[in-house]
Write a protein that holds these residues in place. Structure first.
Motif, short mmCIF file in Angstrom:
data_model
loop_
_atom_site.label_atom_id
_atom_site.label_comp_id
_atom_site.label_asym_id
_atom_site.label_seq_id
_atom_site.Cartn_x
_atom_site.Cartn_y
_atom_site.Cartn_z
N THR A 40 0.85 -1.18 0.00
CA THR A 40 0.00 0.00 0.00
C THR A 40 0.89 1.24 0.00
OG1 THR A 40 -1.77 -1.12 1.20
CG2 THR A 40 -1.78 1.28 1.23
N VAL A 41 0.68 2.10 -0.97
CA VAL A 41 1.51 3.29 -1.17
C VAL A 41 0.65 4.53 -0.97
CG1 VAL A 41 2.96 4.57 -2.80
CG2 VAL A 41 2.98 2.06 -2.80
N LEU A 42 1.11 5.45 -0.13
CA LEU A 42 0.45 6.74 0.05
C LEU A 42 1.19 7.79 -0.76
CD1 LEU A 42 -1.58 8.65 1.46
CD2 LEU A 42 0.07 8.84 3.34
N VAL A 43 0.50 8.43 -1.70
CA VAL A 43 1.10 9.46 -2.56
C VAL A 43 0.53 10.82 -2.16
CG1 VAL A 43 1.38 10.31 -4.92
CG2 VAL A 43 1.36 7.83 -4.47
N HIS A 44 1.40 11.72 -1.71
CA HIS A 44 0.97 13.07 -1.38
C HIS A 44 1.04 13.95 -2.62
CE1 HIS A 44 0.35 12.63 2.87
NE2 HIS A 44 1.56 12.11 3.06
N ILE A 64 -3.16 5.01 -2.23
CA ILE A 64 -3.99 6.02 -1.59
C ILE A 64 -3.37 7.37 -1.94
CG2 ILE A 64 -4.85 6.94 0.60
CD1 ILE A 64 -4.49 4.09 1.75
N GLY A 65 -4.17 8.32 -2.38
CA GLY A 65 -3.63 9.60 -2.82
C GLY A 65 -4.29 10.77 -2.13
N THR A 66 -3.48 11.73 -1.67
CA THR A 66 -4.04 12.94 -1.08
C THR A 66 -4.26 14.00 -2.16
OG1 THR A 66 -1.89 13.95 -0.56
CG2 THR A 66 -2.86 12.51 1.10
N ALA A 67 -5.41 14.67 -2.08
CA ALA A 67 -5.74 15.72 -3.05
C ALA A 67 -6.95 16.47 -2.52
CB ALA A 67 -6.06 15.12 -4.42
N GLY A 115 -6.92 5.07 -10.67
CA GLY A 115 -6.83 3.85 -9.88
C GLY A 115 -6.46 4.06 -8.43
N ALA A 116 -6.47 5.31 -7.96
CA ALA A 116 -6.12 5.61 -6.57
C ALA A 116 -7.37 5.79 -5.72
CB ALA A 116 -5.27 6.87 -6.49
#
Length: 311
Positions: free
Chosen positions: A152-156, A178-181, A193-194
């Motif tokens: 599981t990768v968190l992308v800021h 998982i992506g923050t936006a 796909g996030a």
């Protein structure tokens, strides 16, 4: 040849459309007829003098490091390319500006072969020009952290230029992302796909709601509060990489990454492009003479995707 130049540091008003001699082509370089170039935040930061402590500048400076175009002339020892090849690349050199290191906001640029790869057929020149710096940054941070299938990768800043490529590359490796936006970009992240989460207070709780045991990798493309939250969201044995803050390396035991030109990495991004799993997003295209407006739009922060200049 026509080129955009500036002879002093400053705002977009210092950019001028000028005439320059055709660049000389070194033994391990090729001359590229530029079809498109793109604006990165580093371009206007260099123009304003922010990188002067770490990079020499020889005025007049031709801005731009990203390029897509056609090989017009080859050097004495460049078996990688032939005249007529369509290429794209991250043409960053050790000196900013001057005859030896012209940038890509010009009709022609002399590019070392280590900075180029063949342009994928799936991308237009404008799309290809949008990829090199941002795409390489995403790819190299992912490679540095060793992302594996099933992690599981968190992308800021996942909807940004670098973050959107990171989402796609990580997904291509079989990772959950998982992506923050901001909320207005959540549908865009879903299309890549996030799983989107919103910035701001309570971020760690929102991430933990999706990944109760924590995430395996944090990719930080914004800094500040995002990096502050790493201890609260990273599982034991996980790792973090940042392009904005050395604390990721010095305090959190992870990686601080400065993107490098790399022909093999560019070729891998091109392969993903032709496979249909890496999609560039172009926000707006300007003519070369309107480079100042392109810089202004990029610096405004009110754009999703890359700002491109057509030559």
């Amino acid at each position: 040849m026509r080129a955009i130049t500036y002879s002093r540091y400053g705002g977009p008003e210092v950019l001028e459309l000028t005439e320059l001699p055709t660049p000389k082509v070194g033994p391990d370089s090729v001359l590229v007829r530029v079809r498109a170039a793109s604006v990165n935040p580093v371009d206007w930061k260099v123009r304003q003098g922010y990188l002067d402590p770490v990079m020499d500048a020889a005025f007049p400076v031709v801005p731009g490091w990203d390029v897509a175009g056609v090989v017009e002339q080859v050097g004495l020892d460049t078996p990688e390319f032939q005249v007529g090849d369509e290429v794209y690349g991250y043409v960053r050199k050790d000196v900013v500006g001057g005859q030896l290191s012209g940038g890509t906001f010009a009709e022609l640029v002399a590019a070392p072969v280590r900075t180029l790869a063949r342009k994928p057929a799936a991308w237009s020149f404008e799309e290809a020009a949008a990829v090199p710096l941002a795409g390489l940054t995403a790819y190299q941070t992912i490679r540095r952290t060793g992302v594996q299938p099933g992690q599981t990768v968190l992308v800021h800043a996942a909807a940004g230029g670098v973050g959107s490529f990171a989402v796609q590359v990580a997904r291509s490796l079989g990772a959950r992302v998982i992506g923050t936006a901001s909320e207005k970009n959540h549908d865009f992240l879903r299309s890549l796909g996030a799983e989107p989460v919103t910035y701001g207070e309570g971020l760690a709780d929102r991430v933990r709601a999706l990944a109760p045991e924590g995430v395996d990798v944090v990719l930080d493309y914004v800094g500040g509060d995002a990096l502050d939250s790493v201890p609260d969201v990273l599982r034991d044995g996980g790792t973090v990489a940042s392009i904005t803050d050395a604390r990721a390396r010095d305090e959190l035991g992870g990686h601080y990454v400065w993107v490098r030109p790399d022909a093999a990495d560019l070729a891998e991004l091109a392969r993903l492009g032709d496979a249909g799993v890496l999609r560039p997003e172009v926000a707006e295209v300007f003519d070369l003479a309107d480079a100042a407006a392109a810089h202004e739009l990029s610096a405004s922060g009110h754009v999703r995707g890359k700002v491109v200049v057509r030559v």
